[in-house]
Design a protein around this motif. Structure first.
Motif, PDB file in Angstrom:
ATOM      1  N   UNK A  10       0.825  -1.208   0.000  1.00 22.46           N
ATOM      2  CA  UNK A  10       0.000   0.000   0.000  1.00 22.46           C
ATOM      3  C   UNK A  10       0.859   1.258   0.000  1.00 22.46           C
ATOM      4  N   UNK A  11       1.980   1.224   0.735  1.00 23.42           N
ATOM      5  CA  UNK A  11       2.848   2.389   0.806  1.00 23.42           C
ATOM      6  C   UNK A  11       3.499   2.696  -0.540  1.00 23.42           C
ATOM      7  N   UNK A  12       3.929   1.663  -1.255  1.00 26.54           N
ATOM      8  CA  UNK A  12       4.539   1.868  -2.564  1.00 26.54           C
ATOM      9  C   UNK A  12       3.489   2.164  -3.641  1.00 26.54           C
ATOM     10  N   UNK A  13       2.264   1.750  -3.420  1.00 23.76           N
ATOM     11  CA  UNK A  13       1.211   2.021  -4.383  1.00 23.76           C
ATOM     12  C   UNK A  13       1.353   1.269  -5.689  1.00 23.76           C
ATOM     13  N   UNK A  14       1.840   0.042  -5.621  1.00 24.78           N
ATOM     14  CA  UNK A  14       2.007  -0.744  -6.845  1.00 24.78           C
ATOM     15  C   UNK A  14       0.656  -0.978  -7.534  1.00 24.78           C
ATOM     16  N   UNK A  15       0.601  -0.711  -8.831  1.00 26.49           N
ATOM     17  CA  UNK A  15      -0.572  -1.017  -9.631  1.00 26.49           C
ATOM     18  C   UNK A  15      -0.261  -2.019 -10.732  1.00 26.49           C
ATOM     19  N   UNK A  16       1.001  -2.370 -10.866  1.00 24.54           N
ATOM     20  CA  UNK A  16       1.427  -3.206 -11.989  1.00 24.54           C
ATOM     21  C   UNK A  16       2.675  -3.956 -11.567  1.00 24.54           C
ATOM     22  N   UNK A  17       2.797  -5.214 -12.007  1.00 24.34           N
ATOM     23  CA  UNK A  17       3.962  -6.010 -11.631  1.00 24.34           C
ATOM     24  C   UNK A  17       5.252  -5.387 -12.152  1.00 24.34           C
ATOM     25  N   UNK A  18       5.176  -4.634 -13.254  1.00 26.14           N
ATOM     26  CA  UNK A  18       6.367  -3.991 -13.812  1.00 26.14           C
ATOM     27  C   UNK A  18       6.972  -3.001 -12.829  1.00 26.14           C
ATOM     28  N   UNK A  74       0.551 -12.950 -17.267  1.00 25.51           N
ATOM     29  CA  UNK A  74       1.375 -12.666 -16.088  1.00 25.51           C
ATOM     30  C   UNK A  74       1.270 -11.236 -15.575  1.00 25.51           C
ATOM     31  N   UNK A  75       0.466 -10.384 -16.217  1.00 25.34           N
ATOM     32  CA  UNK A  75       0.462  -8.968 -15.836  1.00 25.34           C
ATOM     33  C   UNK A  75      -0.858  -8.510 -15.219  1.00 25.34           C
ATOM     34  N   UNK A  76      -1.787  -9.416 -14.948  1.00 25.09           N
ATOM     35  CA  UNK A  76      -3.096  -8.977 -14.496  1.00 25.09           C
ATOM     36  C   UNK A  76      -3.437  -9.278 -13.061  1.00 25.09           C
ATOM     37  N   UNK A  77      -2.438  -9.578 -12.207  1.00 29.57           N
ATOM     38  CA  UNK A  77      -2.736 -10.036 -10.846  1.00 29.57           C
ATOM     39  C   UNK A  77      -2.251  -9.095  -9.743  1.00 29.57           C
ATOM     40  N   UNK A  78      -1.751  -7.925 -10.100  1.00 29.72           N
ATOM     41  CA  UNK A  78      -1.133  -7.036  -9.109  1.00 29.72           C
ATOM     42  C   UNK A  78      -2.183  -6.153  -8.430  1.00 29.72           C
ATOM     43  N   UNK A  79      -3.101  -6.774  -7.688  1.00 29.06           N
ATOM     44  CA  UNK A  79      -4.103  -6.009  -6.948  1.00 29.06           C
ATOM     45  C   UNK A  79      -4.604  -6.854  -5.788  1.00 29.06           C
ATOM     46  N   UNK A  80      -4.996  -6.181  -4.714  1.00 30.06           N
ATOM     47  CA  UNK A  80      -5.567  -6.823  -3.527  1.00 30.06           C
ATOM     48  C   UNK A  80      -4.713  -8.001  -3.066  1.00 30.06           C
ATOM     49  N   UNK A  81      -3.434  -7.713  -2.843  1.00 28.72           N
ATOM     50  CA  UNK A  81      -2.496  -8.762  -2.451  1.00 28.72           C
ATOM     51  C   UNK A  81      -2.111  -8.622  -0.984  1.00 28.72           C
ATOM     52  N   UNK A  82      -1.845  -9.749  -0.343  1.00 26.05           N
ATOM     53  CA  UNK A  82      -1.364  -9.758   1.035  1.00 26.05           C
ATOM     54  C   UNK A  82       0.148  -9.731   1.092  1.00 26.05           C
ATOM     55  N   UNK A  83       0.803 -10.271   0.050  1.00 26.22           N
ATOM     56  CA  UNK A  83       2.265 -10.346   0.061  1.00 26.22           C
ATOM     57  C   UNK A  83       2.793 -10.588  -1.341  1.00 26.22           C
ATOM     58  N   UNK A 109      -5.065 -11.455  -0.798  1.00 26.93           N
ATOM     59  CA  UNK A 109      -5.583 -11.185   0.539  1.00 26.93           C
ATOM     60  C   UNK A 109      -6.683 -12.178   0.865  1.00 26.93           C
ATOM     61  N   UNK A 110      -6.675 -12.677   2.087  1.00 25.01           N
ATOM     62  CA  UNK A 110      -7.667 -13.652   2.536  1.00 25.01           C
ATOM     63  C   UNK A 110      -8.713 -12.962   3.411  1.00 25.01           C
ATOM     64  N   UNK A 149     -12.765  -8.934  -4.700  1.00 23.85           N
ATOM     65  CA  UNK A 149     -11.992  -7.733  -5.026  1.00 23.85           C
ATOM     66  C   UNK A 149     -12.069  -7.482  -6.524  1.00 23.85           C
ATOM     67  N   UNK A 150     -12.110  -6.198  -6.891  1.00 20.25           N
ATOM     68  CA  UNK A 150     -12.107  -5.806  -8.296  1.00 20.25           C
ATOM     69  C   UNK A 150     -11.177  -4.623  -8.492  1.00 20.25           C
ATOM     70  N   UNK A 151     -10.710  -4.464  -9.725  1.00 20.17           N
ATOM     71  CA  UNK A 151      -9.902  -3.307 -10.094  1.00 20.17           C
ATOM     72  C   UNK A 151     -10.258  -2.940 -11.526  1.00 20.17           C
TER      73      UNK A 151
END
Length: 359
Positions: A10-18, A74-83, A109-110, A149-151
């Motif tokens: 959340x602090x880094x604000x990642x929206x994309x695996x790149x 491989x590029x569509x999963x970078x959202x609502x992650x726990x780790x 995220x669970x 979760x949705x984005x």
């Protein structure tokens, strides 16, 4: 190992695996496409810039312990992650092939024991709108819970096409994920995850073309500005054009498209018996991509390429681990993987289309 927990993500604000490559040492991720087939390398080991749909990268990407075989998925999963973990390779002992360079592991995220909801809305120039949201719902107290979760990301193109006035290099994609966690006892848990991603952006266009004069120099007006008066009408071919120094101005006769649709599901079952643990991971992923590229980047119909990729994979993993919590720990297991890829490529030169080639 470089790891990011929920707070760090959340602090880094990642929206994309790149974007991981901006903060992870020795990691490089890029793609010439809108939302597929990334080039991933870790400490110099990767897929060498090969974007073919059947290429095996030296850096594997996992979501919820399931290997993502298709590069287009491989590029569509970078959202609502726990780790997110980036493990430097080789990682063949625990992750099998395609891990000489390392692995990128993403964990969803669970849901928790209490109701929880979060929403994030972002706006910007070029009519940028980005929405992320998630909700956790306890269904049966202490036994069953779900998270959804949705984005959605949308933005107008940042470059203007001189050919027809359209905007290019836009963003248009959506993704969703559902997670169901069943814990019938303290020693047994089952997690079912279903995810889907869609991209409807136009194909990325990297450079525009401007006219060259008879001396081979960029044609300019008397005031020194680049002369684009006849850039569309001129039929001089490759020799009549040069790269436009303005990256926000393009001149292509076909804007192209990149339609990507992926979906997948996984089931993780964990049995804990004091010092022994048995884990089962079952996964399925399906990816479809249709892509059209005007690769001469000019207003003339010189070279065009159409891709059509289809890929699906099924995997099953069994892991048995032991830890006496003193001086002995061991792990062993079995792994099965079955993947299929079909690619249909068509090339056109000077209004002539080659016969369809399948491999």
């Amino acid at each position: 190992v470089t790891a990011f927990d929920e707070q760090a993500l959340a602090a880094f604000g990642f929206n994309h695996i790149i974007e991981l490559a901006d903060v992870v040492p020795n990691l490089n991720i890029s793609t010439p496409f809108a939302a597929s087939n990334p080039f991933i390398s870790l400490r110099g080991l990767g897929n060498g810039g090969d974007f073919n749909p059947n290429i095996d990268s030296a850096v594997a990407v996992y979501i919820d312990e399931v290997f993502l075989q298709a590069p287009a998925g491989r590029l569509g999963q970078m959202f609502d992650l726990a780790q997110v973990e980036v493990l430097r390779g080789p990682q063949g002992t625990l992750y099998g092939k395609n891990t000489t360079g390392g692995t990128i592991n993403m964990a969803s995220r669970k849901p928790g024991d209490e109701f929880e909801a979060n929403v994030e809305l972002t706006g910007g120039n070029y009519d940028l709108w980005s929405f992320q949201g998630g909700v956790s719902i306890p269904l049966i107290e202490d036994n069953l819970a779900a998270r959804f979760a949705i984005v959605s990301n949308a933005r107008d193109g940042t470059a203007k096409n001189l050919y027809d006035g359209a905007r290019l290099n836009d963003i248009e994609n959506q993704a969703g994920r559902a997670v169901l966690v069943l814990t019938p006892s303290d020693s047994l848990s089952a997690t079912l995850t279903v995810h889907k991603f869609e991209n409807d952006s136009k194909q990325r266009v990297g450079k525009g073309q401007v006219l060259l004069n008879e001396d081979g120099d960029i044609e300019r007006r008397p005031d020194g500005q680049i002369d684009l008066t006849n850039a569309v009408q001129d039929a001089g071919g490759f020799n009549g054009f040069a790269d436009d120094p303005d990256h926000y101005r393009l001149n292509v006769n076909n804007e192209g498209y990149e339609d990507v649709e992926t979906w997948g599901a996984s089931l993780v079952i964990v049995n804990d018996w004091d010092r022994v643990s048995l884990t089962s991971v079952t996964g399925y992923n399906d990816t479809e991509r249709d892509l059209f590229i005007d690769f001469d980047y000019s207003p003339n119909k010189l070279g065009e390429n159409a891709y059509s990729d289809r890929a699906d994979s099924f995997s099953l993993e069994l892991r048995l681990s032991y830890d006496n919590e003193k001086n002995l720990a061991a792990i062993g297991g079995l792994y099965y993987f079955d993947g299929h890829t079909k690619s249909d490529n068509r090339f056109g030169w000077f209004n002539t289309t080659f016969p369809r080639v399948q491999h």
